[in-house]
Design an enzyme around this catalytic site. Structure first.
Site, short mmCIF file in Angstrom:
data_model
loop_
_atom_site.label_atom_id
_atom_site.label_comp_id
_atom_site.label_asym_id
_atom_site.label_seq_id
_atom_site.Cartn_x
_atom_site.Cartn_y
_atom_site.Cartn_z
N SER A 1 35.76 44.52 33.72
CA SER A 1 34.55 45.29 33.46
C SER A 1 34.53 46.60 34.23
O SER A 1 35.14 46.74 35.28
CB SER A 1 33.32 44.47 33.85
N1 SAH Z 1 34.23 39.82 35.07
C1 SAH Z 1 35.50 39.92 34.39
C2 SAH Z 1 35.23 40.17 32.92
C3 SAH Z 1 36.30 39.68 32.07
S1 SAH Z 1 35.99 39.89 30.35
C4 SAH Z 1 36.31 41.03 34.99
O1 SAH Z 1 35.73 42.02 35.42
O2 SAH Z 1 37.53 40.93 35.02
C5 SAH Z 1 35.13 38.36 29.99
C6 SAH Z 1 35.93 37.11 30.20
O3 SAH Z 1 35.13 36.03 29.69
C7 SAH Z 1 37.25 37.05 29.45
O4 SAH Z 1 38.27 36.77 30.36
C8 SAH Z 1 37.06 35.89 28.46
O5 SAH Z 1 38.24 35.17 28.20
C9 SAH Z 1 36.03 35.06 29.17
N2 SAH Z 1 35.29 34.13 28.31
C10 SAH Z 1 34.80 34.32 27.05
N3 SAH Z 1 34.18 33.21 26.61
C11 SAH Z 1 34.25 32.29 27.62
C12 SAH Z 1 33.80 30.94 27.77
N4 SAH Z 1 33.13 30.29 26.81
N5 SAH Z 1 34.06 30.31 28.93
C13 SAH Z 1 34.74 30.94 29.93
N6 SAH Z 1 35.20 32.20 29.85
C14 SAH Z 1 34.95 32.88 28.70
#
Ligand code: SAH
Length: 223
Positions: free
Chosen positions: A71
């Site tokens: 993010s």
């Molecule tokens: N806070 C993280 C954001 C990653 S993007 C950062 O800054 O790196 C969002 C993440 O949510 C992705 O890795 C995706 O695979 C995960 N995600 C999506 N649906 C999900 C679910 N049901 N359970 C766990 N993770 C999930």
């Protein structure tokens, strides 16, 4: 000039970018000194691939493995600020991704419980944060939309992927007096960051701002 790729993250350009990143966060309403200090301290280049090191201090989202994104720092800071985390709190994070937001939270909260549906991302973040010696983080490879029932209730819940609606399981696992920050909407359509509060069993929802996140998906990925 003449620097090896591995030295990139320590170059002066990157440090200058860090100063302007912090100024940018301040300009955009991040006034919590603890959050600004934590973001200033953490080296975001650990969380991206080496070819992106020189972009790691820019205020932008960047690609990570499995087609996901780390993010934008402003969004991480905004969500953390709205979460109103205190040092005695247990926080559930859904969507570990790179682990960057996880580390930010772990420097403020007592314990962070983080769930990721991609095994690759889960393992990578777990190993990285072990090297960084963050000891108050617990990792799980599962569908975070279902929460973490064995560890519930949580004082705070943060969802870093966009849900169709406020996930019911997470609402149930939010403690009395708790706050949840969750983006809600359709992928490629309008998404709104919501602040959900639970008070005396009642749910209060406040719309914060328009955002863009990858979708919250059901089930897990074995890779
Ligand atoms: N806070 C993280 C954001 C990653 S993007 C950062 O800054 O790196 C969002 C993440 O949510 C992705 O890795 C995706 O695979 C995960 N995600 C999506 N649906 C999900 C679910 N049901 N359970 C766990 N993770 C999930």
């Amino acid at each position: 000039m003449g620097k090896k790729n591995s030295d990139m993250k320590f170059n002066s350009n990157s440090n200058e970018n860090k100063v302007s990143l912090i100024l940018d966060l301040r300009k955009n309403g991040i006034n919590n000194p603890e959050i600004l200090r934590v973001i200033e301290q953490i080296d975001r280049s650990y969380f991206v691939d080496s070819h992106l090191y020189d972009k790691s201090n820019l205020n932008t989202a960047l690609p990570i493995d499995c087609g996901q994104t780390i993010s934008q720092p402003l969004i991480v800071a905004l969500m953390t600020q709205h979460l109103e985390v205190k040092s005695n709190m247990r926080v559930l994070e859904v969507g570990t991704g790179s682990g960057y937001q996880t580390l930010v939270l772990s420097k403020i909260a007592k314990f962070v419980y983080t769930i990721e549906r991609y095994k690759t991302l889960h393992q990578k973040a777990k190993e990285l944060l072990k090297i960084i010696k963050a000891k108050n983080i617990f990792f799980r490879h599962s569908d975070g939309g279902l929460g973490w029932i064995e560890q519930a209730p949580f004082d705070r819940i943060i969802v870093t992927a966009c849900a169709f609606e406020i996930p019911n399981h997470l609402l149930e696992q939010l403690d009395e007096g708790g706050i949840m920050i969750v983006p809600v909407g359709e992928v490629h359509e309008e998404q709104v960051l919501k602040k959900v509060k639970k008070n005396k069993g009642k749910i209060y929802v406040e719309n914060l701002e328009k955002v863009r996140f990858v979708p919250l998906l059901e089930g897990v990925e074995k890779q």
